[in-house]
Design a protein around this motif. Structure first.
Motif, PDB file in Angstrom:
ATOM      1  N   TRP A 139       0.988  -1.150   0.078  1.00 50.49           N
ATOM      2  CA  TRP A 139      -0.028  -0.005   0.086  1.00 50.49           C
ATOM      3  C   TRP A 139       0.899   1.234   0.114  1.00 50.49           C
ATOM      4  CZ3 TRP A 139      -4.215  -1.017   4.421  1.00 50.49           C
ATOM      5  CH2 TRP A 139      -4.891  -2.212   4.162  1.00 50.49           C
ATOM      6  N   LEU A 140       1.966   1.150   0.977  1.00 49.72           N
ATOM      7  CA  LEU A 140       2.916   2.368   0.858  1.00 49.72           C
ATOM      8  C   LEU A 140       3.655   2.776  -0.248  1.00 49.72           C
ATOM      9  CD1 LEU A 140       4.162   2.053   4.639  1.00 49.72           C
ATOM     10  CD2 LEU A 140       2.072   3.333   3.813  1.00 49.72           C
ATOM     11  N   LYS A 141       3.777   1.792  -1.005  1.00 52.33           N
ATOM     12  CA  LYS A 141       4.503   1.666  -2.587  1.00 52.33           C
ATOM     13  C   LYS A 141       3.677   2.395  -3.577  1.00 52.33           C
ATOM     14  CE  LYS A 141       7.941  -1.646  -1.293  1.00 52.33           C
ATOM     15  NZ  LYS A 141       8.735  -2.843  -1.736  1.00 52.33           N
ATOM     16  N   GLN A 142       2.568   2.266  -3.497  1.00 55.32           N
ATOM     17  CA  GLN A 142       1.435   2.916  -4.426  1.00 55.32           C
ATOM     18  C   GLN A 142       1.831   4.566  -4.642  1.00 55.32           C
ATOM     19  OE1 GLN A 142      -2.611   2.036  -3.077  1.00 55.32           O
ATOM     20  NE2 GLN A 142      -2.378  -0.009  -3.809  1.00 55.32           N
ATOM     21  N   PRO A 143       1.895   4.756  -6.329  1.00 60.49           N
ATOM     22  CA  PRO A 143       1.998   6.398  -6.165  1.00 60.49           C
ATOM     23  C   PRO A 143       1.371   7.488  -5.606  1.00 60.49           C
ATOM     24  CG  PRO A 143       1.787   5.007  -8.321  1.00 60.49           C
ATOM     25  CD  PRO A 143       1.529   3.882  -7.210  1.00 60.49           C
ATOM     26  N   GLN A 144       0.195   6.946  -5.559  1.00 59.46           N
ATOM     27  CA  GLN A 144      -0.639   7.989  -4.737  1.00 59.46           C
ATOM     28  C   GLN A 144      -0.128   8.192  -3.257  1.00 59.46           C
ATOM     29  OE1 GLN A 144      -4.316   5.857  -5.286  1.00 59.46           O
ATOM     30  NE2 GLN A 144      -5.380   7.652  -5.782  1.00 59.46           N
ATOM     31  N   MET A 145       0.051   7.088  -2.595  1.00 65.94           N
ATOM     32  CA  MET A 145       0.466   7.215  -1.310  1.00 65.94           C
ATOM     33  C   MET A 145       2.144   7.845  -1.110  1.00 65.94           C
ATOM     34  SD  MET A 145      -0.343   6.728   1.993  1.00 65.94           S
ATOM     35  CE  MET A 145      -2.182   6.290   1.259  1.00 65.94           C
ATOM     36  N   GLN A 146       2.937   7.455  -2.077  1.00 66.95           N
ATOM     37  CA  GLN A 146       4.224   7.797  -2.280  1.00 66.95           C
ATOM     38  C   GLN A 146       4.188   9.438  -2.286  1.00 66.95           C
ATOM     39  OE1 GLN A 146       7.463   6.204  -2.566  1.00 66.95           O
ATOM     40  NE2 GLN A 146       6.422   4.762  -1.417  1.00 66.95           N
ATOM     41  N   GLN A 147       3.038   9.956  -2.987  1.00 67.42           N
ATOM     42  CA  GLN A 147       3.122  11.414  -3.318  1.00 67.42           C
ATOM     43  C   GLN A 147       2.727  12.285  -1.966  1.00 67.42           C
ATOM     44  OE1 GLN A 147       0.513  12.399  -6.398  1.00 67.42           O
ATOM     45  NE2 GLN A 147       1.236  14.764  -6.354  1.00 67.42           N
ATOM     46  N   GLN A 148       1.754  11.449  -1.353  1.00 68.62           N
ATOM     47  CA  GLN A 148       1.209  12.157  -0.219  1.00 68.62           C
ATOM     48  C   GLN A 148       2.192  12.149   0.956  1.00 68.62           C
ATOM     49  OE1 GLN A 148      -2.964  11.130   1.106  1.00 68.62           O
ATOM     50  NE2 GLN A 148      -3.210  10.199  -1.018  1.00 68.62           N
ATOM     51  N   LEU A 149       3.104  11.033   1.129  1.00 68.57           N
ATOM     52  CA  LEU A 149       3.896  10.963   2.122  1.00 68.57           C
ATOM     53  C   LEU A 149       5.310  11.431   1.893  1.00 68.57           C
ATOM     54  CD1 LEU A 149       3.147   7.209   3.146  1.00 68.57           C
ATOM     55  CD2 LEU A 149       2.376   9.214   4.209  1.00 68.57           C
ATOM     56  N   ALA A 150       5.451  11.973   0.842  1.00 73.00           N
ATOM     57  CA  ALA A 150       6.797  12.598   0.370  1.00 73.00           C
ATOM     58  C   ALA A 150       7.111  13.584   1.281  1.00 73.00           C
ATOM     59  CB  ALA A 150       6.705  13.115  -1.299  1.00 73.00           C
ATOM     60  N   PRO A 151       6.466  14.464   1.927  1.00 72.66           N
ATOM     61  CA  PRO A 151       7.064  15.639   2.822  1.00 72.66           C
ATOM     62  C   PRO A 151       7.725  14.914   4.009  1.00 72.66           C
ATOM     63  CG  PRO A 151       4.691  16.143   1.956  1.00 72.66           C
ATOM     64  CD  PRO A 151       4.910  14.680   1.469  1.00 72.66           C
ATOM     65  N   TYR A 152       7.395  13.624   4.270  1.00 71.23           N
ATOM     66  CA  TYR A 152       7.763  13.189   5.645  1.00 71.23           C
ATOM     67  C   TYR A 152       9.264  12.218   5.179  1.00 71.23           C
ATOM     68  CZ  TYR A 152       3.418  14.227   7.502  1.00 71.23           C
ATOM     69  OH  TYR A 152       2.280  14.717   7.824  1.00 71.23           O
ATOM     70  N   HIS A 153       9.706  12.330   4.123  1.00 71.34           N
ATOM     71  CA  HIS A 153      10.794  11.695   3.672  1.00 71.34           C
ATOM     72  C   HIS A 153      11.189  10.207   4.422  1.00 71.34           C
ATOM     73  CE1 HIS A 153      11.890  15.665   2.122  1.00 71.34           C
ATOM     74  NE2 HIS A 153      11.709  15.854   3.013  1.00 71.34           N
ATOM     75  N   LEU A 154      10.079   9.386   4.262  1.00 75.98           N
ATOM     76  CA  LEU A 154      10.133   8.018   4.857  1.00 75.98           C
ATOM     77  C   LEU A 154      11.185   7.360   4.193  1.00 75.98           C
ATOM     78  CD1 LEU A 154       6.167   7.591   5.528  1.00 75.98           C
ATOM     79  CD2 LEU A 154       8.000   8.302   7.069  1.00 75.98           C
ATOM     80  N   LYS A 155      11.875   6.454   4.751  1.00 70.45           N
ATOM     81  CA  LYS A 155      12.884   5.467   4.276  1.00 70.45           C
ATOM     82  C   LYS A 155      12.155   4.155   4.172  1.00 70.45           C
ATOM     83  CE  LYS A 155      16.819   7.950   5.625  1.00 70.45           C
ATOM     84  NZ  LYS A 155      16.545   9.359   5.979  1.00 70.45           N
TER      85      LYS A 155
END
Length: 64
Positions: free
Chosen positions: A25-41
């Motif tokens: 789920w976290l690898k989906q493009p929509q989710m990646q875009q929303q989580l980008a500000p958090y710079h998750l590894k």
């Protein structure tokens, strides 16, 4: 109740899915875009409260 930081394992358990599914789920493009500000590894275990809120809102996960 305020959102708190959670591990990926805790969040997956609350969602009723495996960690592998949560990772997908976290690898989906929509989710990646929303989580980008958090710079998750990818190997980061603890998710910050803001990221937890985004994920819970998107996938309708109850964390009460």
């Amino acid at each position: 109740m305020s959102i708190r930081a959670m591990t990926k394992r805790q969040l997956a358990k609350r969602a009723g899915v495996s960690q592998k599914t949560l990772m997908r789920w976290l690898k989906q493009p929509q989710m990646q875009q929303q989580l980008a500000p958090y710079h998750l590894k990818p190997k980061q275990h603890l998710l910050p409260p803001g990221a937890v809120k985004i994920i819970c809102d998107h996938y309708v996960i109850e964390i009460d």
